[in-house]
Design a protein around this motif. Structure first.
Motif, PDB file in Angstrom:
ATOM      1  N   GLY A 131      -0.500   1.499  -0.818  1.00  0.00           N
ATOM      2  CA  GLY A 131      -0.220   0.163  -1.336  1.00  0.00           C
ATOM      3  C   GLY A 131       0.149   0.161  -2.797  1.00  0.00           C
ATOM      4  O   GLY A 131      -0.259  -0.730  -3.541  1.00  0.00           O
ATOM      5  N   ALA A 132       0.933   1.160  -3.232  1.00  0.00           N
ATOM      6  CA  ALA A 132       1.372   1.202  -4.628  1.00  0.00           C
ATOM      7  C   ALA A 132       2.852   0.834  -4.696  1.00  0.00           C
ATOM      8  O   ALA A 132       3.547   0.817  -3.689  1.00  0.00           O
ATOM      9  CB  ALA A 132       1.148   2.592  -5.208  1.00  0.00           C
ATOM     10  N   ARG A 133       3.324   0.539  -5.911  1.00  0.00           N
ATOM     11  CA  ARG A 133       4.732   0.166  -6.064  1.00  0.00           C
ATOM     12  C   ARG A 133       5.615   1.388  -6.242  1.00  0.00           C
ATOM     13  O   ARG A 133       6.798   1.366  -5.960  1.00  0.00           O
ATOM     14  CB  ARG A 133       4.899  -0.747  -7.274  1.00  0.00           C
ATOM     15  N   ILE A 212      -5.281   9.019  -7.133  1.00  0.00           N
ATOM     16  CA  ILE A 212      -6.564   8.695  -7.759  1.00  0.00           C
ATOM     17  C   ILE A 212      -6.513   7.308  -8.400  1.00  0.00           C
ATOM     18  O   ILE A 212      -7.461   6.536  -8.308  1.00  0.00           O
ATOM     19  CB  ILE A 212      -6.921   9.758  -8.827  1.00  0.00           C
ATOM     20  N   MET A 214      -3.900   4.711  -8.267  1.00  0.00           N
ATOM     21  CA  MET A 214      -3.051   3.580  -7.885  1.00  0.00           C
ATOM     22  C   MET A 214      -3.262   3.055  -6.477  1.00  0.00           C
ATOM     23  O   MET A 214      -2.393   2.412  -5.919  1.00  0.00           O
ATOM     24  CB  MET A 214      -1.580   3.958  -8.108  1.00  0.00           C
ATOM     25  N   ARG A 215      -4.416   3.332  -5.912  1.00  0.00           N
ATOM     26  CA  ARG A 215      -4.676   2.818  -4.569  1.00  0.00           C
ATOM     27  C   ARG A 215      -4.870   1.302  -4.604  1.00  0.00           C
ATOM     28  O   ARG A 215      -5.331   0.749  -5.607  1.00  0.00           O
ATOM     29  CB  ARG A 215      -5.918   3.483  -3.991  1.00  0.00           C
ATOM     30  N   ALA A 216      -4.525   0.656  -3.496  1.00  0.00           N
ATOM     31  CA  ALA A 216      -4.689  -0.783  -3.394  1.00  0.00           C
ATOM     32  C   ALA A 216      -6.168  -1.125  -3.540  1.00  0.00           C
ATOM     33  O   ALA A 216      -7.028  -0.309  -3.219  1.00  0.00           O
ATOM     34  CB  ALA A 216      -4.184  -1.256  -2.034  1.00  0.00           C
ATOM     35  N   HIS A 552       3.065  -8.680  -2.359  1.00  0.00           N
ATOM     36  CA  HIS A 552       1.701  -8.699  -2.888  1.00  0.00           C
ATOM     37  C   HIS A 552       1.034  -7.406  -2.463  1.00  0.00           C
ATOM     38  O   HIS A 552       1.223  -6.963  -1.333  1.00  0.00           O
ATOM     39  CB  HIS A 552       0.880  -9.853  -2.308  1.00  0.00           C
ATOM     40  N   ILE A 553       0.240  -6.830  -3.359  1.00  0.00           N
ATOM     41  CA  ILE A 553      -0.515  -5.642  -2.972  1.00  0.00           C
ATOM     42  C   ILE A 553      -1.679  -6.090  -2.090  1.00  0.00           C
ATOM     43  O   ILE A 553      -2.467  -6.941  -2.486  1.00  0.00           O
ATOM     44  CB  ILE A 553      -1.056  -4.909  -4.225  1.00  0.00           C
ATOM     45  N   PRO A 554      -1.768  -5.547  -0.880  1.00  0.00           N
ATOM     46  CA  PRO A 554      -2.845  -5.993   0.017  1.00  0.00           C
ATOM     47  C   PRO A 554      -4.223  -5.488  -0.432  1.00  0.00           C
ATOM     48  O   PRO A 554      -4.318  -4.501  -1.158  1.00  0.00           O
ATOM     49  CB  PRO A 554      -2.459  -5.359   1.355  1.00  0.00           C
ATOM     50  N   THR A 555      -5.251  -6.197  -0.008  1.00  0.00           N
ATOM     51  CA  THR A 555      -6.618  -5.733  -0.239  1.00  0.00           C
ATOM     52  C   THR A 555      -7.114  -5.067   1.042  1.00  0.00           C
ATOM     53  O   THR A 555      -6.936  -5.594   2.137  1.00  0.00           O
ATOM     54  CB  THR A 555      -7.527  -6.917  -0.610  1.00  0.00           C
TER      55      THR A 555
ATOM     56  N   ASN B   3      -1.817  -9.153  -8.424  1.00  0.00           N
ATOM     57  CA  ASN B   3      -0.478  -8.739  -8.827  1.00  0.00           C
ATOM     58  C   ASN B   3      -0.501  -7.934 -10.125  1.00  0.00           C
ATOM     59  O   ASN B   3       0.513  -7.489 -10.601  1.00  0.00           O
ATOM     60  CB  ASN B   3       0.422  -9.957  -8.999  1.00  0.00           C
ATOM     61  N   HIS B   5      -1.760  -5.169 -10.439  1.00  0.00           N
ATOM     62  CA  HIS B   5      -1.763  -3.753 -10.103  1.00  0.00           C
ATOM     63  C   HIS B   5      -0.355  -3.201 -10.249  1.00  0.00           C
ATOM     64  O   HIS B   5       0.448  -3.260  -9.337  1.00  0.00           O
ATOM     65  CB  HIS B   5      -2.250  -3.632  -8.669  1.00  0.00           C
TER      66      HIS B   5
END
Lengths: 653, 104
Positions: A131-133, A212, A214-216, A552-555, B3, B5
């Protein structure tokens, strides 16, 4: 005039009709590419969209294209070798040419095919799975790719300019030293690997940091997808193993170029130190290419068994155990050096020990399949075929680990067959499985299943036809790297069968390439983003994913959270308006320009033109300096552009 | 749903990176000192090896402090990473000495 003639005669490889044909082919293909790009006015597109990109998804695609090209090159080498060995006393290739071809085959297949293939899959899958960009250092990622590419091109140049390396992919001294191997061939090996190796090292740092940092939100380490876990462990191994290769290559380069004596007996050096250093890197390298393969199979088997992966914790711990044990087994590659019974016993034992965590993983895959609703897709077929084929390779590996017995097997075709079973049955099958599995995510269409299955069956059966007889011919005494053999040793029919198998594998590859062409034109489009009913986050976005991956980055709440998201209807939240501007890195031309300077410097050093090496080095430093003062390295994607992208994908809500 | 992140390098850097420049210069000095000690003096091998090892250890510390953020972040990570590094270094060095002695 005579001087120039003499120089050109040495500079270009001459006297071999096949090389002349290759020269012509290279010129024609290059002209063809230039013509097509100019005619269709694609230069700007190529530069802006691909050559300067820092988008991990595009870098991944470029890695895989390069890997497929190198698979073709290495495969042609293999077919030339198998043609030469098909019957006794053939003189299709002379001994020197044969030496060059087995050297380039091995080096290309490991360093320039297996490595970029799996690193390509890292780039495509890992940022999406967590879940990173993008990756943590997108610019460095582009540098990694272009350094690999410069190294690969430098190495490949050797067969038309200057002559190929000919001391084996292991490049053992004293054979690879200047005294016994003058000329530029080995320099190509040293410089090509050095440049590509720097890129790989940076990839290790990059993906370690990415996973390490950038995980969601909510995705703790123990909730990561198994492929991501395998990449994390692999990155650690890369960071600790590749510096040893860097040092070893530098030492041999200094020996050859500046007359040092690290590996020459004459002035107190130790030739066997090269074998030692090479395998301190080389053995972990084996796990660098196989652990991500395990990761791919874990994903594919779980998805197509419609089940959670069995024994998640055991999988993780066995990979961590392999990463540690992988650093203390290297002597099993040179038991016959005769370091002593104590040394050989220790490394024999450690090698057998490492089979245990690997065995644990095999049982985990089997239990994942147990009572699963198995779908026999192409990717799944590769994964299912991997288990028995890899097992054959693994068990013969345990046989080779018995040091006294290894004195019999060592450097025979038994060994050749063993490592092809683990590398093809493991890494190459995983590359094909991963390619088929993630293809829709890369290009937005599905590879044709019918052609894919044809390719699978032809390749897999031919692989066994090619390599199973090698165990036997090895036990009958045939050693590796012999360029021809006399009749009447009982090797002839087995060798002929192997050659037939090798051409069958070539046919399988051609079907695969045709499938890529066919599917691009007529293949089923993937409009859902989730063609396999997947379990991990990469399937939560569109195919192909937008530049920013997720609106959106999911949780994340648990392992395989996307599976539960779909059940609970939470997956729509990823693309739900309103949006906020998204922060992304800018494209940059510096990585490719820097790689060009690396190439120029490397080429200079190959020919011992020190001035050219220095010139390349200055160029590299200038690129770094320029980058240090570049302040406009990021931008924000505005909300209306995100809205437009999501609307076009039919996801706006 | 966050957002914020974004990229790991998002923080804006300010000021001149003295730490990195000093680290680079020190690393170069220490490396060339090792080369100089080998090429310019006729020391005994034992002395040369001792000097090179000392220079290497000093350089390792320079890099850990100047480049590798050893004083930042979680202690658990730092100790694990250094511990693993020490383990690998031990395996490589001790293993090599053991193997290349051809004694056992």
């Amino acid at each position: 005039m005579e001087n120039i003639k003499h120089f050109l005669g040495n500079f270009f490889v001459t006297g071999e009709p096949m090389i002349y044909m290759a020269d012509v082919a290279i010129v024609l293909v290059s002209l063809g590419i230039i013509f097509v790009l100019t005619y269709f006015k694609k230069w700007k597109w190529l530069w802006k969209e691909w050559l300067t990109t820092v988008d991990a998804k595009k870098i991944g695609i470029m890695y895989i294209i390069a890997a497929l090209l190198m698979l073709f090159r290495g495969g042609v080498d293999a077919l030339l070798m198998r043609t030469q060995l098909a019957l006794p006393n053939l003189h299709f290739l002379d001994s020197q040419h044969y030496n060059e071809i087995f050297t380039t085959h091995g080096t290309i297949m490991i360093l320039f095919m297996a490595m970029p293939f799996i690193i390509g899959l890292f780039n495509i899958a890992v940022p999406l799975q967590i879940g990173a960009r993008d990756v943590a250092f997108p610019f460095l990622n582009a540098v990694s790719f272009w350094l690999f590419f410069a190294g690969a091109m430098l190495f490949n140049l050797s067969f038309v300019i200057g002559g190929s390396p000919d001391a084996g992919w292991t490049s053992y001294t004293p054979l690879a030293g200047k005294e016994l191997d003058p000329g530029v061939g080995e320099n190509y090996y040293l410089l090509g690997l050095q440049i590509a190796g720097i890129g790989t090292l940076a990839t290790g740092v990059n993906f370690f940091t990415t996973i390490i940092k950038m995980r969601a939100p909510g995705m703790s380490l123990m909730k990561m997808p198994m492929f991501t876990w395998s990449v994390l462990v692999t990155s650690v191994i890369i960071m600790f193993a590749f510096p040893v290769l860097t040092v070893a290559l530098a030492m041999l380069t200094i020996d050859r170029l500046f007359d040092a004596h690290f590996f020459t007996v004459a002035a107190g050096g130790q030739p066997m130190q090269w074998a030692n250093l090479f395998w301190i890197w080389g053995h972990p390298e084996v796990y660098i290419v196989i652990l991500p393969a395990f990761g791919v199979f874990s994903e594919v088997i779980a998805t197509f068994s419609r089940k959670k992966l069995f024994g998640y914790h055991a999988m993780v711990f066995s990979m961590v155990a392999i990463s540690v044990l992988g650093f203390i087994t290297w002597v099993h590659h040179f038991f016959t050096m005769g370091a002593g019974p104590g040394v050989n016993s220790f490394f024999s034992l450690s090698t057998m020990l490492i089979a245990i965590p690997t065995g644990v993983k095999v049982f985990n895959w089997l239990f994942t399949l147990n009572k699963g609703k198995i779908q026999f897709t192409t990717a799944m077929l590769w994964a299912l075929a991997f288990i028995p084929n890899f097992l054959i390779g693994g068990l013969t590996g345990v046989m080779l680990a018995v040091a006294p017995a290894d004195y019999q097997y060592h450097n025979s075709y038994f060994l050749i067959s063993h490592f092809h079973y683990v590398l093809i049955g493991g890494t190459v099958f995983a590359a094909f499985a991963g390619l088929t599995y993630w293809w829709p995510k890369m290009f937005g269409h599905i590879l044709n299943e019918r052609l894919g299955k044809w390719a699978f069956w032809v390749f897999m059966i031919s692989f066994n036809v090619c390599f199973l007889p090698m165990y036997l011919v090895g036990l009958l005494g045939m050693t590796r790297r012999m360029y021809t053999y006399p009749a009447g040793l009982g090797w002839t029919s087995l060798n002929l069968i192997e050659t037939i198998g090798a051409f069958g594998m070539g046919l399988g590859f051609i079907i695969m390439v045709y499938n890529i062409y066919w599917s691009a034109r007529y293949g089923e489009r993937d409009t859902t983003g989730d063609p396999w009913d997947g379990r991990t986050l990469e399937w939560a976005t569109t195919s192909p994913a937008p530049e920013y991956n997720f609106a959106h980055i999911p949780t994340i709440q648990q392992v395989d959270d996307f599976y539960y998201m779909k059940k609970e209807g939470r997956q729509k939240e990823i693309s739900k308006a309103p949006y906020k501007p998204i922060h992304m890195p800018n494209n940059s031309g510096v990585p490719i320009i820097m790689a060009v300077f690396f190439f120029i410097g490397g080429f200079g050093l190959v020919f011992e033109w020190i001035w050219m090496g220095i010139l390349g080095g200055i160029g590299v430093l200038a690129c770094m300096l320029y980058r240090s003062f570049e302040t406009h390295d990021h931008h924000y994607i505005p909300v209306d552009e995100i809205e437009r992208t999501e609307r076009e994908a039919g996801r706006f809500s | 749903m966050s957002n914020e992140h974004t990229q790991a390098h998002a923080s804006e850097h300010t000021g001149f990176p003295w730490k990195h420049v000093i680290g680079l210069v020190l690393s170069l000095i220490l490396t060339f000192a090792a080369l100089w000690c080998v090429t310019s003096f006729a020391f005994s091998p034992a002395l040369i090896v001792t000097v090179i090892v000392i220079l290497a250890v000093v350089q390792a510390f320079v890099q850990l402090f100047m480049f590798m953020h050893i004083t930042e972040g979680s202690k658990v990570w730092q100790i694990t990473a250094i511990g693993f590094g020490a383990f690998i270094a031990f395996c490589v060095v001790a293993g090599t000495l053991w193997i290349m002695l051809f004694a056992l």
